[in-house]
Design an enzyme around this catalytic site. Structure first.
Site, mmCIF file in Angstrom:
data_model
loop_
_atom_site.group_PDB
_atom_site.id
_atom_site.type_symbol
_atom_site.label_atom_id
_atom_site.label_comp_id
_atom_site.label_asym_id
_atom_site.label_seq_id
_atom_site.Cartn_x
_atom_site.Cartn_y
_atom_site.Cartn_z
ATOM 1 N N HIS A 18 0.868 -1.167 0.000
ATOM 2 C CA HIS A 18 0.000 0.000 0.000
ATOM 3 C C HIS A 18 0.911 1.226 0.000
ATOM 4 C CE1 HIS A 18 -2.921 2.906 1.603
ATOM 5 N NE2 HIS A 18 -3.846 2.075 1.157
ATOM 6 N N TYR A 19 0.392 2.378 -0.365
ATOM 7 C CA TYR A 19 1.241 3.570 -0.399
ATOM 8 C C TYR A 19 1.597 4.092 0.993
ATOM 9 C CZ TYR A 19 -3.004 6.333 0.450
ATOM 10 O OH TYR A 19 -4.155 6.850 0.988
#
EC number: 3.1.15.-
Length: 181
Positions: A128-129
């Site tokens: 995920h970022y």
């Protein structure tokens, strides 16, 4: 083994230095915890082959640290390049965490992510970022509750799997002594 979007991927890289434009990854390790920081599985710990020329660019600290730990010899003998190590790591992670769901977890993982982006982009994209960076809590504790810092001591082996285990334990320590439930 069960894929779960709430599981967390912890990572640590050892590198020849701190500049991803010049330096390279020489070891990668991952582990997966559940949301409560229980270790579910440890991934492959892989030395990543680099040329003698690349290893020769290391500064004194890196030479001393990675030679002393035996990592330099493991790197020279390793059959794995960046891509091999990346694919083996992703295959492990797929068993535990769907792509794009876990933040990248560890200590100072912004630095690790810079190297992943340059040398292991498929693995970087698996996260995920967001970041779960234990060093953020350490910096906040240093400023807001410095008396708790002495309660957690790191071994600083600079071996990737040891470092990740310590990161998980350190976050558990801050959860108990710093973060109010």
């Amino acid at each position: 083994m069960a894929e779960n979007q709430n599981n967390l991927i912890w990572i640590d890289l050892e590198m020849t230095g701190l500049d991803p434009e010049r330096d390279r990854i020489i070891e990668i390790a991952t582990l997966v915890t559940d949301a409560n920081l229980n270790i579910l599985a440890e991934g492959p710990v892989l030395a990543v082959h680099q040329s003698d020329e690349q290893l020769g660019l290391m500064d004194e600290w890196n030479v001393r640290t990675h030679t002393g730990s035996g990592l330099v010899e493991r790197v020279k003998a390793s059959p794995f390049n960046d891509h091999d190590a990346e694919l083996q790591t992703i295959e492990f992670l797929k068993q535990w965490v769907p792509a794009g769901t876990s933040p990248i977890c560890g200590n100072s993982v912004g630095q690790d992510r810079r190297f992943l982006f340059r040398y292991m982009p498929e693995l970087e994209a698996y996260f995920h970022y967001r970041y779960l960076d234990v060093s953020t809590l350490k910096e906040l504790a240093r400023r807001w509750k410095p008396e708790i810092l002495a309660g957690f001591k790191k071994q600083n082996t600079h071996q990737a799997l040891d470092d990740i285990r310590e990161s998980v334990a350190e976050l558990a320590y801050y959860r108990e002594h710093f973060i109010q439930k």
